[in-house]
Write a protein that holds these residues in place. Structure first.
Motif, PDB file in Angstrom:
ATOM      1  N   PRO A  17     -24.217  16.724  92.665  1.00 19.74           N
ATOM      2  CA  PRO A  17     -23.293  17.518  93.481  1.00 19.74           C
ATOM      3  C   PRO A  17     -23.523  17.311  94.974  1.00 19.74           C
ATOM      4  N   ASP A  18     -22.411  17.213  95.725  1.00 15.96           N
ATOM      5  CA  ASP A  18     -22.533  17.125  97.177  1.00 15.96           C
ATOM      6  C   ASP A  18     -22.559  18.526  97.784  1.00 15.96           C
ATOM      7  N   ALA A  19     -22.504  18.592  99.101  1.00 12.40           N
ATOM      8  CA  ALA A  19     -22.593  19.878  99.805  1.00 12.40           C
ATOM      9  C   ALA A  19     -21.469  20.844  99.423  1.00 12.40           C
ATOM     10  N   ASP A  20     -20.357  20.308  98.916  1.00 13.28           N
ATOM     11  CA  ASP A  20     -19.242  21.157  98.502  1.00 13.28           C
ATOM     12  C   ASP A  20     -19.203  21.387  96.996  1.00 13.28           C
ATOM     13  N   GLY A  21     -20.223  20.867  96.288  1.00 18.83           N
ATOM     14  CA  GLY A  21     -20.274  21.037  94.844  1.00 18.83           C
ATOM     15  C   GLY A  21     -19.476  19.988  94.083  1.00 18.83           C
ATOM     16  N   ASN A  22     -18.891  19.020  94.804  1.00 20.14           N
ATOM     17  CA  ASN A  22     -18.155  17.934  94.150  1.00 20.14           C
ATOM     18  C   ASN A  22     -19.136  16.889  93.640  1.00 20.14           C
ATOM     19  N   GLU A  23     -18.802  16.284  92.500  1.00 15.65           N
ATOM     20  CA  GLU A  23     -19.701  15.278  91.945  1.00 15.65           C
ATOM     21  C   GLU A  23     -19.547  13.942  92.664  1.00 15.65           C
ATOM     22  N   THR A  91     -22.733  11.500 103.504  1.00 10.52           N
ATOM     23  CA  THR A  91     -22.627  12.190 102.216  1.00 10.52           C
ATOM     24  C   THR A  91     -24.017  12.625 101.771  1.00 10.52           C
ATOM     25  N   LEU A  92     -24.187  13.925 101.559  1.00 12.20           N
ATOM     26  CA  LEU A  92     -25.470  14.471 101.103  1.00 12.20           C
ATOM     27  C   LEU A  92     -25.296  15.025  99.698  1.00 12.20           C
ATOM     28  N   VAL A  93     -26.212  14.659  98.801  1.00 12.63           N
ATOM     29  CA  VAL A  93     -26.167  15.178  97.440  1.00 12.63           C
ATOM     30  C   VAL A  93     -27.507  15.806  97.090  1.00 12.63           C
TER      31      VAL A  93
END
Length: 155
Positions: A17-23, A91-93
């Motif tokens: 998940p990224d900072a917005d919860g998107n995979e 992009t941060l995960v």
């Protein structure tokens, strides 16, 4: 202690998940070179410096055909705070269970202020368009590392 990757190895697949919860999956970046960097914790001095350096040079990397993904054991909520506070574009995960960190050899014993501790080993893996490891750099410094990568990759 997890095995360190070597050039020519297949980069372990991941979806995090990224900072917005998107995979975000490594597979999404197939066909482009991808720099996957591992850092210990969002909102700390060294990690902030490194994330800001990557953000400042994102266009340089993108123009040379590279995507950049930062991986830490942080949860998406903390990554979102980190991104907002530092105005990060990279992009941060998050990898809270550390499975990806371990698969990449970026979690294990390291020296911290002279003591041996277990934690995230600051590392950078360059993955080619086919998903193979092009470079595997371990125990990198937070400061000056991005400039060194740009120089070493001849960008």
């Amino acid at each position: 202690m997890s095995e360190r990757l070597q050039p020519g190895d297949t980069a372990p697949a991941f979806t995090l998940p990224d900072a917005d919860g998107n995979e975000v999956s490594l597979a999404d970046h197939r066909g482009r070179k991808t720099i996957v960097y591992f850092y210990p914790a969002a909102l700390t001095a060294g990690c902030t410096k490194q994330a800001c350096d990557f953000t400042d040079n994102l266009d340089v990397f993108a123009n040379a055909g590279y995507d950049v993904i930062g991986v830490s054991p942080d949860k998406p909520e903390k990554l979102a705070k980190f991104r907002e506070k530092e105005n990060l574009k990279v992009t941060l995960v998050g990898d809270p269970d550390k499975k990806v960190l371990e698969a990449y050899g970026a979690f294990g014993e390291k020296k911290l202020y002279g003591k041996v501790v277990t934690g995230v080993i600051r590392s950078t893996i360059v993955v080619d368009e086919e998903g193979k490891v092009e470079r595997a750099l371990y125990n990198v410094k937070a400061t000056g590392h991005v400039a060194k990568i740009i120089k070493d990759l001849g960008i």
